[in-house]
Design an enzyme around this catalytic site. Structure first.
Site, mmCIF file in Angstrom:
data_model
loop_
_atom_site.group_PDB
_atom_site.id
_atom_site.type_symbol
_atom_site.label_atom_id
_atom_site.label_comp_id
_atom_site.label_asym_id
_atom_site.label_seq_id
_atom_site.Cartn_x
_atom_site.Cartn_y
_atom_site.Cartn_z
ATOM 1 N N HIS A 73 -2.208 -78.904 44.658
ATOM 2 C CA HIS A 73 -1.631 -80.479 44.373
ATOM 3 C C HIS A 73 -2.021 -81.577 44.853
ATOM 4 O O HIS A 73 -2.469 -82.401 44.377
ATOM 5 C CB HIS A 73 0.207 -80.428 44.500
ATOM 6 C CG HIS A 73 0.600 -81.377 44.094
ATOM 7 N ND1 HIS A 73 1.365 -81.601 42.777
ATOM 8 C CD2 HIS A 73 0.714 -82.774 44.757
ATOM 9 C CE1 HIS A 73 1.905 -82.877 43.055
ATOM 10 N NE2 HIS A 73 1.621 -83.512 43.969
ATOM 11 N N GLU A 74 -2.312 -81.291 46.417
ATOM 12 C CA GLU A 74 -2.678 -82.444 46.860
ATOM 13 C C GLU A 74 -4.322 -82.728 46.743
ATOM 14 O O GLU A 74 -5.010 -83.791 46.613
ATOM 15 C CB GLU A 74 -2.499 -82.285 48.468
ATOM 16 C CG GLU A 74 -1.211 -82.071 48.907
ATOM 17 C CD GLU A 74 -0.330 -83.420 48.459
ATOM 18 O OE1 GLU A 74 -0.923 -84.607 48.426
ATOM 19 O OE2 GLU A 74 0.877 -83.158 48.020
ATOM 20 N N GLU A 105 2.239 -87.435 39.219
ATOM 21 C CA GLU A 105 2.735 -86.258 39.980
ATOM 22 C C GLU A 105 2.662 -85.023 38.917
ATOM 23 O O GLU A 105 2.279 -83.859 39.101
ATOM 24 C CB GLU A 105 4.267 -86.316 40.427
ATOM 25 C CG GLU A 105 4.307 -87.240 41.561
ATOM 26 C CD GLU A 105 3.583 -86.808 42.772
ATOM 27 O OE1 GLU A 105 3.525 -85.725 43.196
ATOM 28 O OE2 GLU A 105 2.903 -87.663 43.414
ATOM 29 N N HIS A 112 -4.795 -84.910 43.908
ATOM 30 C CA HIS A 112 -4.720 -86.286 44.094
ATOM 31 C C HIS A 112 -6.048 -86.805 44.738
ATOM 32 O O HIS A 112 -6.408 -87.721 44.534
ATOM 33 C CB HIS A 112 -3.579 -86.431 44.998
ATOM 34 C CG HIS A 112 -2.108 -86.464 44.346
ATOM 35 N ND1 HIS A 112 -1.859 -87.011 43.398
ATOM 36 C CD2 HIS A 112 -1.040 -85.692 44.646
ATOM 37 C CE1 HIS A 112 -0.567 -86.876 43.176
ATOM 38 N NE2 HIS A 112 -0.092 -86.212 43.816
#
Length: 648
Positions: A173-174, A257, A177
């Site tokens: 997930h990070e 998100e 980003h």
């Protein structure tokens, strides 16, 4: 959404942020003017008479208020911008994070380090700085401006409460980003909104001063009232600014998100990983709320909300239940949920004008087939940028498992890491290695030379494809060197390169990768197009073509075909380029606009894939050059004999 589209979208969002900030500042000017009118009325005895109101609404006074608000917001934003220029480490330290010990013996911290390293190598990007936040909440964040200054922070609660698959989902997930340009956007948002928050901080400071300012009361009661009124007015403006800032953060963050959650599924092909982490977070007693005083300022960076929101309008993250159902559609609220079908990242064409790469260049059916294989593989290379797949992750895990454990351990220790880099980057030519060794004896630290001697047996067993991952692993340790140590180390690297008798393209690219990984990317304005860069393009593509073709005739043919497709006059550079010449070319190519980096990357891949394959050394060369251009490229290496377009 491919890497290049995502990066352009993030840049466009930055422009929208400026517009939203202007609107917020306009609103603050209105609130400040109203507060000023009320303060004037209070000072005149609390009577709403025409005279005080007229004085409060005087154009000069309103202009002064507007100027003061704009000045405070502008100065506050600039100050915060310069504070954050060092990258993600500033954010991590502001939140109370400590750098993870790269030689840690803690099993859970070691597991986290392994997960981050695997994901970085699978993504084709530098291993980021890793921080641990000693907070029992479950949370994580990624911060930085560029691939070279990224920091990832993970809370102690996440390390202890999540299993490996769940932790991998959070890290994926990070990385989403990072690869989608969100982290750069988020830091710009922090800087822009900080100026708004400064107004409230000034008001709070004035209220504290007035509360303890007996000297003011002793001299003149009206002065105390004025300070109190001004402080209250600024607090009102500050709260209004905070509300505006939270609304802006919420507008920017929520949908991103959802995108990062979906990307985590694509990267790992395991929806139970990110979905399980979200469920653990939802059930966790402390949730994601962080205790750090700066948590509200950075709330939009976090995996979970990090702070309590009073309204859904100002919430920077979607509700956890909605996020879980996005990745686990069949979840019924109980544990365990029914498994969902994972979605794989589409490998669609992202060539931006490179389709038909072989048109007009085929002299026969065999040549046409070879050109078609090159085009297909180039298309796959470009589509994979910033989009690691589960196969890439498995390949990274397998490759790390094949490397000598002693070399892996050396990459995490500052002295041994320097020795490891020296050993990898010293030339294969015996004469060059001897001269380089003598140079190191006179320039490098004795402790590093001892480490180098001990690593040589293991280094001699390295196989093609293992050098780049090892160099990536050394970067976090090398970034922690003192200024003097780093200066000596970089001088040694430059000396090694200058003593190379026959410097190849791969040797140059790996040298450049290490130096940029330590120094960070030199930010340059992106205002050049391919047509403006004929000379640098000719030099780089000729070098890559010579590295990927059997002879100069084939290399020249590859460059000539690319010249026709790119519509840029390219001259085949016959003589091997020196490192300084290639550095000159790259210093100009980094100014290429984002929209034309995909065609350049496709052209680069065509140069090294004349036979429809990417061999291990060619993959290392392509990844290293792509990295320096800001394009994280997962390894496109093919197993021996595997056709293009397959999966290793």
């Amino acid at each position: 959404m491919d890497f290049f589209t995502a990066q352009d979208r993030a840049r466009r969002l930055t422009g929208r942020l400026v517009v939203l900030l202007v609107l917020a500042v306009a609103a603050l000017i209105g609130v400040a003017s109203l507060a000023l009118a009320l303060a004037v009325v209070m000072l005149d005895g609390g009577t709403f008479a025409p005279a005080p109101l007229a004085r409060a609404m005087e154009p000069r006074l309103l202009a002064g208020v507007a100027t003061a608000v704009i000045l405070v917001v502008g100065v506050g934003s600039l100050v915060r911008h310069f504070q954050l220029r060092a990258g993600g480490s500033v954010v991590a330290e502001a939140l109370g994070g400590r750098p993870l010990d790269l030689e840690t013996r803690d099993a859970q911290e070691r597991r986290l380090l392994n997960v981050v390293e695997e994901m970085a190598i699978a993504s084709g990007m530098p291993v980021p700085e890793l921080y641990v936040l000693e907070d029992q909440a479950i949370n994580a964040f990624a911060a930085g401006h560029d691939l070279d200054d990224v920091a990832i922070g993970v809370t102690r609660g996440a390390i202890e409460a999540l299993d490996r698959d769940q932790l991998q989902g959070v890290i994926a997930h990070e990385f989403s980003h990072i690869l989608h340009g969100d982290m750069r956007l988020n830091l710009r948002l922090v800087a822009l909104l900080h100026g708004i928050l400064v107004i409230g901080l000034i008001g709070r400071m004035l209220l504290r001063t007035s509360g303890s300012g007996r000297r003011l009361r002793g001299r003149r009661g009206g002065g105390h009232v004025a300070v109190l009124g001004l402080g209250a007015a600024l607090m009102v403006v500050g709260y209004a600014g905070t509300l505006c800032g939270n609304l802006i953060k919420a507008a920017v963050s929520r949908q991103r998100e959802f995108l990062a959650d979906a990307s985590a599924v694509q990267y790992t092909r395991n929806p139970e990983g990110i979905g399980g982490a979200l469920k653990v977070l939802a059930a966790h007693r402390l949730g994601s709320r962080l205790l750090a005083s700066h948590a509200p300022e950075f709330s939009h960076l976090f995996f979970g909300s990090g702070v309590r929101s009073l309204s859904r309008l100002t919430a920077t993250h979607p509700p956890l239940q909605a996020r879980i159902r996005r990745v686990l559609p069949r979840w019924d609220g109980s544990l365990p949920p029914a498994p969902a079908i994972p979605t794989a990242p589409p490998r669609h064409a992202a060539m931006h004008g490179m389709a038909g790469l072989s048109s007009g260049a085929a002299a026969g059916q065999a040549r046409a087939d070879a050109a078609l294989a090159e085009e297909r593989l180039a298309d796959e290379v470009v589509a994979s940028v910033g989009r690691p797949s589960a196969e890439d992750l498995e390949r990274a895990r397998r490759r790390l498992g094949e490397i000598d454990e002693g070399l892996i351990a050396a990459a995490h220790e500052p002295y041994a890491a320097r020795a490891l880099v020296y050993g990898i980057l010293m030339g294969v030519d015996p004469e060059s290695r001897e001269a380089q060794r003598e140079a190191l004896v006179g320039q490098a630290l004795p402790e590093v030379l001892v480490e180098l001697e001990g690593l040589e047996p293991s280094l001699s067993r390295l196989t093609p494809g293992q050098r780049l991952p090892l160099l990536e692993l050394t970067l976090p340790a090398l970034r922690r060197l003192s200024v003097a140590q780093s200066s000596r180390f970089q001088a040694c690297l430059r000396r090694l390169m200058s003593l190379e008798a026959r410097p190849g393209a791969l040797q140059w690219a790996l040298h450049r990768l290490v130096l940029q990984g330590i120094q960070g990317e030199r930010r340059a304005r992106r205002d050049r197009h391919l047509a403006d860069l004929s000379g640098p393009l000719s030099l780089l593509l000729s070098t890559l073509a010579r590295a990927g073709q059997d002879d100069d005739v084939e290399a020249r043919g590859a460059v000539e075909r690319l010249s026709a497709v790119l519509a840029v006059p390219l001259d085949f550079v016959r003589e091997p380029a020196q490192a300084t010449d290639l550095d000159w070319a790259m210093a100009r190519l980094v100014r290429l606009v984002q929209a034309q980096r995909a065609p350049l990357l496709a052209a680069m891949s065509c140069c090294v894939t004349h036979d429809g394959r990417i061999e291990p050394e060619e993959a290392e060369l392509l990844s290293a050059v792509a990295w320096t251009l800001g394009c994280p490229l997962p390894s496109m290496e093919r197993e021996s004999g595997q056709p293009a377009g397959g999966t290793a």
